[in-house]
Design a protein around this motif. Structure first.
Motif, PDB file in Angstrom:
ATOM      1  N   PHE A 189       0.704  -1.370  -0.138  1.00 33.65           N
ATOM      2  CA  PHE A 189       0.108  -0.135   0.133  1.00 33.65           C
ATOM      3  C   PHE A 189       0.837   1.350   0.077  1.00 33.65           C
ATOM      4  O   PHE A 189       0.153   2.410   0.344  1.00 33.65           O
ATOM      5  N   ASN A 190       2.141   1.203  -0.475  1.00 35.60           N
ATOM      6  CA  ASN A 190       2.805   2.401  -0.349  1.00 35.60           C
ATOM      7  C   ASN A 190       2.261   3.390  -1.477  1.00 35.60           C
ATOM      8  O   ASN A 190       1.759   2.809  -2.533  1.00 35.60           O
ATOM      9  N   VAL A 191       2.379   4.472  -1.369  1.00 37.20           N
ATOM     10  CA  VAL A 191       1.814   5.607  -2.432  1.00 37.20           C
ATOM     11  C   VAL A 191       2.665   5.464  -3.892  1.00 37.20           C
ATOM     12  O   VAL A 191       2.250   5.851  -4.746  1.00 37.20           O
ATOM     13  N   GLU A 192       4.324   5.127  -3.477  1.00 35.08           N
ATOM     14  CA  GLU A 192       5.183   4.998  -4.630  1.00 35.08           C
ATOM     15  C   GLU A 192       4.962   3.370  -5.252  1.00 35.08           C
ATOM     16  O   GLU A 192       4.694   2.783  -4.539  1.00 35.08           O
ATOM     17  N   ASN A 193       5.326   3.383  -6.554  1.00 37.40           N
ATOM     18  CA  ASN A 193       5.001   1.907  -7.092  1.00 37.40           C
ATOM     19  C   ASN A 193       6.379   1.331  -6.688  1.00 37.40           C
ATOM     20  O   ASN A 193       7.556   1.744  -6.868  1.00 37.40           O
ATOM     21  N   LYS A 194       6.081   0.163  -5.783  1.00 36.15           N
ATOM     22  CA  LYS A 194       7.240  -0.609  -5.265  1.00 36.15           C
ATOM     23  C   LYS A 194       6.888  -2.183  -5.551  1.00 36.15           C
ATOM     24  O   LYS A 194       7.496  -2.957  -4.847  1.00 36.15           O
ATOM     25  N   LEU A 195       6.125  -2.523  -6.610  1.00 31.60           N
ATOM     26  CA  LEU A 195       5.790  -3.698  -6.882  1.00 31.60           C
ATOM     27  C   LEU A 195       6.974  -4.876  -7.159  1.00 31.60           C
ATOM     28  O   LEU A 195       7.728  -4.608  -8.111  1.00 31.60           O
ATOM     29  N   ARG A 196       7.222  -5.654  -6.435  1.00 33.32           N
ATOM     30  CA  ARG A 196       8.220  -6.512  -6.393  1.00 33.32           C
ATOM     31  C   ARG A 196       7.714  -8.189  -6.379  1.00 33.32           C
ATOM     32  O   ARG A 196       7.271  -8.318  -5.205  1.00 33.32           O
ATOM     33  N   LEU A 232     -10.485   0.427   4.823  1.00 34.70           N
ATOM     34  CA  LEU A 232      -8.864   0.757   4.656  1.00 34.70           C
ATOM     35  C   LEU A 232      -8.487   1.978   5.332  1.00 34.70           C
ATOM     36  O   LEU A 232      -7.293   1.981   5.930  1.00 34.70           O
ATOM     37  N   ALA A 233      -9.385   3.081   5.364  1.00 36.63           N
ATOM     38  CA  ALA A 233      -8.861   4.270   6.013  1.00 36.63           C
ATOM     39  C   ALA A 233      -8.566   4.136   7.482  1.00 36.63           C
ATOM     40  O   ALA A 233      -8.137   4.836   8.187  1.00 36.63           O
ATOM     41  N   GLU A 234      -9.204   2.900   8.020  1.00 38.66           N
ATOM     42  CA  GLU A 234      -8.797   2.811   9.400  1.00 38.66           C
ATOM     43  C   GLU A 234      -7.677   2.054   9.758  1.00 38.66           C
ATOM     44  O   GLU A 234      -7.244   2.074  10.944  1.00 38.66           O
ATOM     45  N   GLN A 238      -5.259   8.001   4.028  1.00 41.18           N
ATOM     46  CA  GLN A 238      -6.027   8.367   2.996  1.00 41.18           C
ATOM     47  C   GLN A 238      -5.406   8.270   1.774  1.00 41.18           C
ATOM     48  O   GLN A 238      -5.771   7.994   0.724  1.00 41.18           O
ATOM     49  N   ALA A 239      -3.921   8.985   1.784  1.00 41.59           N
ATOM     50  CA  ALA A 239      -3.156   8.923   0.621  1.00 41.59           C
ATOM     51  C   ALA A 239      -3.097   7.678   0.089  1.00 41.59           C
ATOM     52  O   ALA A 239      -3.075   7.224  -1.311  1.00 41.59           O
ATOM     53  N   GLU A 240      -2.659   6.608   0.915  1.00 35.21           N
ATOM     54  CA  GLU A 240      -2.657   5.206   0.599  1.00 35.21           C
ATOM     55  C   GLU A 240      -3.916   4.689  -0.034  1.00 35.21           C
ATOM     56  O   GLU A 240      -3.896   3.718  -0.799  1.00 35.21           O
ATOM     57  N   VAL A 241      -5.130   4.836   0.576  1.00 39.84           N
ATOM     58  CA  VAL A 241      -6.242   4.624   0.160  1.00 39.84           C
ATOM     59  C   VAL A 241      -6.493   4.841  -1.280  1.00 39.84           C
ATOM     60  O   VAL A 241      -6.947   4.254  -2.559  1.00 39.84           O
ATOM     61  N   ASP A 242      -6.230   6.321  -1.593  1.00 41.48           N
ATOM     62  CA  ASP A 242      -6.538   6.904  -2.788  1.00 41.48           C
ATOM     63  C   ASP A 242      -5.356   6.135  -3.806  1.00 41.48           C
ATOM     64  O   ASP A 242      -5.888   6.309  -5.036  1.00 41.48           O
ATOM     65  N   ALA A 243      -4.254   5.837  -3.507  1.00 38.69           N
ATOM     66  CA  ALA A 243      -3.323   5.550  -4.592  1.00 38.69           C
ATOM     67  C   ALA A 243      -3.757   3.944  -4.852  1.00 38.69           C
ATOM     68  O   ALA A 243      -3.601   3.531  -5.965  1.00 38.69           O
ATOM     69  N   THR A 244      -4.367   3.308  -3.872  1.00 43.83           N
ATOM     70  CA  THR A 244      -4.947   1.861  -4.057  1.00 43.83           C
ATOM     71  C   THR A 244      -5.931   2.069  -5.250  1.00 43.83           C
ATOM     72  O   THR A 244      -6.150   1.213  -6.282  1.00 43.83           O
ATOM     73  N   HIS A 245      -6.983   3.076  -5.148  1.00 46.54           N
ATOM     74  CA  HIS A 245      -8.149   3.442  -6.129  1.00 46.54           C
ATOM     75  C   HIS A 245      -7.282   3.855  -7.360  1.00 46.54           C
ATOM     76  O   HIS A 245      -7.986   3.206  -8.527  1.00 46.54           O
ATOM     77  N   ALA A 246      -6.321   4.558  -7.412  1.00 48.95           N
ATOM     78  CA  ALA A 246      -5.513   4.752  -8.811  1.00 48.95           C
ATOM     79  C   ALA A 246      -5.133   3.668  -9.282  1.00 48.95           C
ATOM     80  O   ALA A 246      -5.078   3.590 -10.360  1.00 48.95           O
ATOM     81  N   ARG A 247      -4.593   2.726  -8.543  1.00 47.16           N
ATOM     82  CA  ARG A 247      -3.928   1.458  -9.014  1.00 47.16           C
ATOM     83  C   ARG A 247      -5.075   0.516  -9.775  1.00 47.16           C
ATOM     84  O   ARG A 247      -4.669  -0.066 -10.915  1.00 47.16           O
ATOM     85  N   VAL A 248      -6.524   0.536  -9.165  1.00 43.17           N
ATOM     86  CA  VAL A 248      -7.500  -0.139  -9.639  1.00 43.17           C
ATOM     87  C   VAL A 248      -7.659   0.543 -10.950  1.00 43.17           C
ATOM     88  O   VAL A 248      -7.870  -0.132 -12.156  1.00 43.17           O
ATOM     89  N   ASP A 249      -7.850   1.666 -11.187  1.00 46.28           N
ATOM     90  CA  ASP A 249      -8.225   2.465 -12.254  1.00 46.28           C
ATOM     91  C   ASP A 249      -7.307   2.378 -13.239  1.00 46.28           C
ATOM     92  O   ASP A 249      -7.578   2.003 -14.459  1.00 46.28           O
ATOM     93  N   ALA A 250      -5.766   2.228 -13.027  1.00 44.42           N
ATOM     94  CA  ALA A 250      -4.875   2.019 -13.954  1.00 44.42           C
ATOM     95  C   ALA A 250      -4.955   0.593 -14.610  1.00 44.42           C
ATOM     96  O   ALA A 250      -4.724   0.470 -15.876  1.00 44.42           O
ATOM     97  N   LEU A 251      -5.099  -0.420 -13.930  1.00 49.36           N
ATOM     98  CA  LEU A 251      -5.377  -1.780 -14.253  1.00 49.36           C
ATOM     99  C   LEU A 251      -6.517  -1.959 -15.296  1.00 49.36           C
ATOM    100  O   LEU A 251      -6.430  -2.451 -16.489  1.00 49.36           O
ATOM    101  N   LEU A 252      -7.719  -1.174 -14.805  1.00 49.06           N
ATOM    102  CA  LEU A 252      -8.810  -1.104 -15.783  1.00 49.06           C
ATOM    103  C   LEU A 252      -8.533  -0.391 -17.004  1.00 49.06           C
ATOM    104  O   LEU A 252      -9.074  -0.872 -18.242  1.00 49.06           O
TER     105      LEU A 252
END
Length: 272
Positions: A189-196, A232-234, A238-252
């Motif tokens: 859930f990092n806001v930066e792309n760290k997929l390994r 997730l916000a719990e 919130q920035a990490e939640v927004d980044a997750t939403h953005a990653r889902v958008d990017a995949l779609l």
């Protein structure tokens, strides 16, 4: 005089058992990078084995805020549940003998299920997907491959959504009943792309229609007022939640499995 009516024991879910049960430490998992304790948890006559990772035992990381790994593990479980794929064992955040921490059902892996292999040659062979070449000693290299398995493919998508920075072979737990679980989701859930990950075999390929439908559901659940976004916000910012939403958008938008960015090591070390 009639006998008193017997009240059957209530049915306890795995999450309730983990969250409310009495936690007893049985030992320490020595090869874990952070403190990980092997435990028994008991509630209303039901018992299970589990892993308890107290926040106090987390090692500081330069790219993740201190004391946040346990919450990220729970967040990964919540996203997995929202997909309907059930790829992460039941996981909760709770108090324990050493303070607040992550508690997760213990999964016994089936050693006979082969998901990763090193093979000679330049092609993976039928039923396998190529990851890349690896040094195997004495100046030799071999092709690292993973199974062309729908369960692994779903896990690769989940990792892309949660931005998993450490998908190693030892984190893959196939069970004797045909299930597959992924564990150790503290660096997610990092806001930066760290997929390994070791699961690059589908990189650049079109996402299956079922996966697209699941991602659309995640997008709705992460949107404004969506239940998953609220949950997730719990657990993360919130920035990490927004980044997750953005990653889902990017995949779609791409309709494809992600490819290595070239800006971050694509495969974790050690890979297993």
């Amino acid at each position: 005089m009639s006998a008193p009516e017997r009240i059957p024991p209530r049915s306890v879910t795995s999450a309730e058992l983990l969250a409310e049960g009495e936690l007893t430490v049985r030992g320490r998992i020595r090869d874990a990078s952070n403190a990980a304790l092997f435990c028994r948890v008991a509630l209303d006559g039901q018992e299970a084995t589990c892993v308890y990772k107290p926040v106090a035992g987390e090692r500081p990381l330069w790219d993740f805020p201190d004391g946040t790994l346990a919450g990220r593990e729970v967040a990964a479980y919540e996203v997995s549940e929202a997909t309907g794929w059930g790829l992460v064992p039941p996981t909760v955040l709770r108090d324990g003998p050493y303070g607040e921490g992550m508690c997760q059902v213990w999964v016994e892996a089936n050693p006979e299920t082969e998901l990763l292999a090193l093979v000679d040659g330049e092609e993976p062979g039928h039923g396998w997907k190529a990851v890349g070449f690896a040094e195997v000693g004495e100046g030799r290299t071999a092709l690292l491959v993973h199974a062309d398995d729908e369960r692994l493919r779903r896990l690769a998508v989940l990792d892309a959504v949660i931005n998993n920075a450490d998908r190693k072979g030892g984190h893959l737990l196939p069970t004797a009943d045909g299930r597959l679980y992924g564990i150790d989701h503290g660096v997610t859930f990092n806001v930066e792309n760290k997929l390994r990950t070791l699961l690059w075999g589908w990189a650049g390929e079109a996402l299956p229609p079922e996966t697209v439908d699941v991602l659309k559901g995640l997008k709705d659940a992460l949107g404004e007022g969506g239940a998953l976004g609220v949950r997730l916000a719990e657990l993360i910012t919130q920035a990490e939640v927004d980044a997750t939403h953005a990653r889902v958008d990017a995949l779609l938008t791409s309709g494809k499995h992600p490819e290595p960015s070239g800006q971050w090591p694509a495969i974790p070390w050690p890979p297993v």
